[in-house]
Design an enzyme around this catalytic site. Structure first.
Site, PDB file in Angstrom:
ATOM      1  N   SER A 162      16.988  -6.632   4.792  1.00  0.00           N
ATOM      2  CA  SER A 162      17.674  -5.729   5.636  1.00  0.00           C
ATOM      3  C   SER A 162      19.159  -5.762   5.435  1.00  0.00           C
ATOM      4  CB  SER A 162      17.059  -4.688   6.365  1.00  0.00           C
ATOM      5  OG  SER A 162      17.545  -3.971   6.639  1.00  0.00           O
TER       6      SER A 162
ATOM      7  N   ALA B  76      17.501  -8.405  13.574  1.00  0.00           N
ATOM      8  CA  ALA B  76      17.179 -10.554  14.358  1.00  0.00           C
ATOM      9  C   ALA B  76      15.917 -10.982  12.915  1.00  0.00           C
ATOM     10  CB  ALA B  76      16.815  -9.723  15.360  1.00  0.00           C
TER      11      ALA B  76
ATOM     12  N   SER C 121       0.581  -0.878   0.027  1.00  0.00           N
ATOM     13  CA  SER C 121       0.198  -0.299   0.064  1.00  0.00           C
ATOM     14  C   SER C 121       0.928   0.870  -0.002  1.00  0.00           C
ATOM     15  CB  SER C 121      -1.176  -0.195   1.652  1.00  0.00           C
ATOM     16  OG  SER C 121      -0.207  -0.094   2.061  1.00  0.00           O
ATOM     17  N   ARG C 122       1.884   1.026  -0.072  1.00  0.00           N
ATOM     18  CA  ARG C 122       2.993   2.395   0.703  1.00  0.00           C
ATOM     19  C   ARG C 122       4.293   2.301   0.683  1.00  0.00           C
ATOM     20  NH1 ARG C 122       1.203   2.381   6.511  1.00  0.00           N
ATOM     21  NH2 ARG C 122       3.009   1.560   7.088  1.00  0.00           N
TER      22      ARG C 122
ATOM     23  N   TYR D 224      14.808  -6.103  15.327  1.00  0.00           N
ATOM     24  CA  TYR D 224      14.421  -5.593  13.786  1.00  0.00           C
ATOM     25  C   TYR D 224      15.140  -6.754  13.606  1.00  0.00           C
ATOM     26  CZ  TYR D 224      13.755  -3.616   9.026  1.00  0.00           C
ATOM     27  OH  TYR D 224      13.427  -2.687   7.813  1.00  0.00           O
TER      28      TYR D 224
HETATM   29  P1  NAP Z   1       6.411   1.353   5.106  1.00  0.00           P
HETATM   30  O1  NAP Z   1       6.031   1.539   4.065  1.00  0.00           O
HETATM   31  O2  NAP Z   1       5.953   0.540   6.429  1.00  0.00           O
HETATM   32  O3  NAP Z   1       5.136  -0.170   4.705  1.00  0.00           O
HETATM   33  C1  NAP Z   1       4.857  -1.731   5.369  1.00  0.00           C
HETATM   34  C2  NAP Z   1       3.919  -2.151   4.645  1.00  0.00           C
HETATM   35  O4  NAP Z   1       2.890  -3.163   4.552  1.00  0.00           O
HETATM   36  C3  NAP Z   1       2.173  -0.687   4.639  1.00  0.00           C
HETATM   37  O5  NAP Z   1       1.348  -1.501   3.455  1.00  0.00           O
HETATM   38  C4  NAP Z   1       1.828  -1.911   5.271  1.00  0.00           C
HETATM   39  O6  NAP Z   1       0.573  -0.761   5.731  1.00  0.00           O
HETATM   40  C5  NAP Z   1       1.951  -2.824   5.499  1.00  0.00           C
HETATM   41  N1  NAP Z   1       1.770  -4.050   6.611  1.00  0.00           N
HETATM   42  C6  NAP Z   1       2.423  -3.250   8.203  1.00  0.00           C
HETATM   43  N2  NAP Z   1       1.949  -4.098   8.755  1.00  0.00           N
HETATM   44  C7  NAP Z   1       1.077  -5.112   8.398  1.00  0.00           C
HETATM   45  C8  NAP Z   1       0.259  -6.262   8.848  1.00  0.00           C
HETATM   46  N3  NAP Z   1       0.016  -7.101  10.085  1.00  0.00           N
HETATM   47  N4  NAP Z   1      -0.569  -6.609   7.703  1.00  0.00           N
HETATM   48  C9  NAP Z   1      -0.653  -6.380   7.062  1.00  0.00           C
HETATM   49  N5  NAP Z   1       0.284  -5.574   6.242  1.00  0.00           N
HETATM   50  C10 NAP Z   1       0.839  -4.838   6.520  1.00  0.00           C
HETATM   51  O7  NAP Z   1       7.620   0.306   5.148  1.00  0.00           O
HETATM   52  P2  NAP Z   1       8.945   0.243   4.115  1.00  0.00           P
HETATM   53  O8  NAP Z   1       9.405   1.040   4.482  1.00  0.00           O
HETATM   54  O9  NAP Z   1       8.212   0.381   2.495  1.00  0.00           O
HETATM   55  O10 NAP Z   1       9.178  -1.341   4.135  1.00  0.00           O
HETATM   56  C11 NAP Z   1       8.672  -2.112   3.470  1.00  0.00           C
HETATM   57  C12 NAP Z   1       9.780  -3.530   3.775  1.00  0.00           C
HETATM   58  O11 NAP Z   1      11.641  -3.280   3.420  1.00  0.00           O
HETATM   59  C13 NAP Z   1      10.107  -3.916   5.271  1.00  0.00           C
HETATM   60  O12 NAP Z   1      10.203  -5.494   5.174  1.00  0.00           O
HETATM   61  C14 NAP Z   1      11.280  -3.517   6.085  1.00  0.00           C
HETATM   62  O13 NAP Z   1      12.025  -4.122   6.786  1.00  0.00           O
HETATM   63  C15 NAP Z   1      11.848  -3.668   4.397  1.00  0.00           C
HETATM   64  N6  NAP Z   1      13.065  -2.698   4.587  1.00  0.00           N
HETATM   65  C16 NAP Z   1      13.045  -1.421   4.634  1.00  0.00           C
HETATM   66  C17 NAP Z   1      13.586  -0.216   4.076  1.00  0.00           C
HETATM   67  C18 NAP Z   1      13.269   1.038   4.509  1.00  0.00           C
HETATM   68  O14 NAP Z   1      14.787   1.798   4.862  1.00  0.00           O
HETATM   69  N7  NAP Z   1      12.559   1.705   4.396  1.00  0.00           N
HETATM   70  C19 NAP Z   1      15.201  -0.874   4.542  1.00  0.00           C
HETATM   71  C20 NAP Z   1      15.410  -1.794   4.528  1.00  0.00           C
HETATM   72  C21 NAP Z   1      14.348  -2.892   4.365  1.00  0.00           C
HETATM   73  P3  NAP Z   1      -0.479  -0.974   6.727  1.00  0.00           P
HETATM   74  O15 NAP Z   1       0.253  -0.362   8.057  1.00  0.00           O
HETATM   75  O16 NAP Z   1      -1.810  -0.599   6.168  1.00  0.00           O
HETATM   76  O17 NAP Z   1      -1.304  -2.587   7.341  1.00  0.00           O
END
Ligand code: NAP
Length: 245
Positions: free
Chosen positions: A140, A155, A13-14, A153
């Protein structure tokens, strides 16, 4: 694998998930995603005549196994199967371990590890009879190098890379590849927890001289889902501009 693939992206979704959804839609694929809330992006895809029934969004809390099962069953029926699963949904809670709340530990482990494993189990069961499939886990760089204040996180992300390697061995002979994409620090809502000084410091320390963009991750995912990546499995593809080189 047929030309237009059927893809599930959790948490599309985002942020990174939305960029991954967009990139598969741009390739002409059918994409289903789930999250607990709808966003302008999911509403726009659902009403876009250009996606022509190729997009499906469902409100699902991935921590709820029953909801997860009916999501996967519904997508399988709607799309006739699942070719690609991208385990993207994840959550982070910052704080030094001694001060982390017990329920925050559960929230992070339950979504990042347990829900991801359950969703994969449900999808892989459906990939096995087809003898093909791609599973891509978004881990990550902190699962590889660690980061102060993100021990729980980190871990969970290291656990995902272990899951990737074991599952690649288990499913290789069945035509299914399993890989991780390990992003560095990206500009998404998740990185909003870091202040400007921290973000600038990360950009300075990164050989590429900038933070990552969601499209950098989407491109790596698209490659691992492509026919060109058929012989790549059990790999952790780091997308961090050289930060952890
Ligand atoms: P984000 O913007 O927080 O988006 C997370 C997504 O997961 C949203 O669509 C959220 O929607 C959904 N979500 C969260 N909890 C949920 C649940 N219980 N059930 C269903 N959907 C759920 O995160 P992001 O930064 O795009 O990160 C995406 C992935 O990349 C994650 O696994 C993160 O650990 C990894 N990552 C991110 C970064 C970074 O710098 N951003 C770096 C390394 C790795 P709702 O909240 O509406 O449920």
């Amino acid at each position: 694998m047929s030309q237009a693939r059927s893809v599930i992206v959790s948490g599309g979704s985002r942020g990174l998930g939305a960029a991954i959804v967009q990139s598969f839609l741009d390739c002409g694929d059918r994409v289903a995603t789930c999250s607990r809330t709808a966003t302008p992006a999911t509403d726009a895809w659902a009403s876009d005549p250009g996606t022509d029934g190729r997009f499906h969004h469902e409100l699902v809390d991935l921590a709820d196994q029953g909801a997860c099962e009916s999501f996967v069953a519904g997508v399988t029926e709607r799309f006739g199967g699942v070719d690609v699963l991208v385990n993207n949904a994840g959550v982070a809670r910052e704080g030094v371990l001694a001060l982390v709340r017990a329920d925050d530990v559960d929230t992070v482990v339950d979504l990042n590890v347990k829900a991801t494993i359950h969703l994969t189990r449900l999808v892989v069961r459906r990939m096995l009879p087809r003898g093909s499939g791609r599973v891509i886990n978004i881990s990550s760089v902190v699962g590889l190098s660690g980061y102060r204040g993100l021990s729980v996180y980190s871990a969970t992300k290291a656990a995902l890379d272990g899951f990737t390697r074991a599952l690649a061995r288990e499913l290789g002979a069945r035509g299914i590849t399993v890989n991780s994409v390990a992003p560095g620090y990206m500009r998404t809502e998740m990185s909003h927890g870091l202040d400007e000084a921290q973000l600038e410091q990360i950009a300075r320390r990164t050989p590429a001289g900038r933070l990552g963009e969601p499209q950098d991750v989407a491109a790596a995912v698209r490659f691992l889902a492509s026919p060109e990546a058929a012989f790549i499995s059990g790999h952790v593809l780091v997308v961090d501009g050289g930060l952890t080189a």
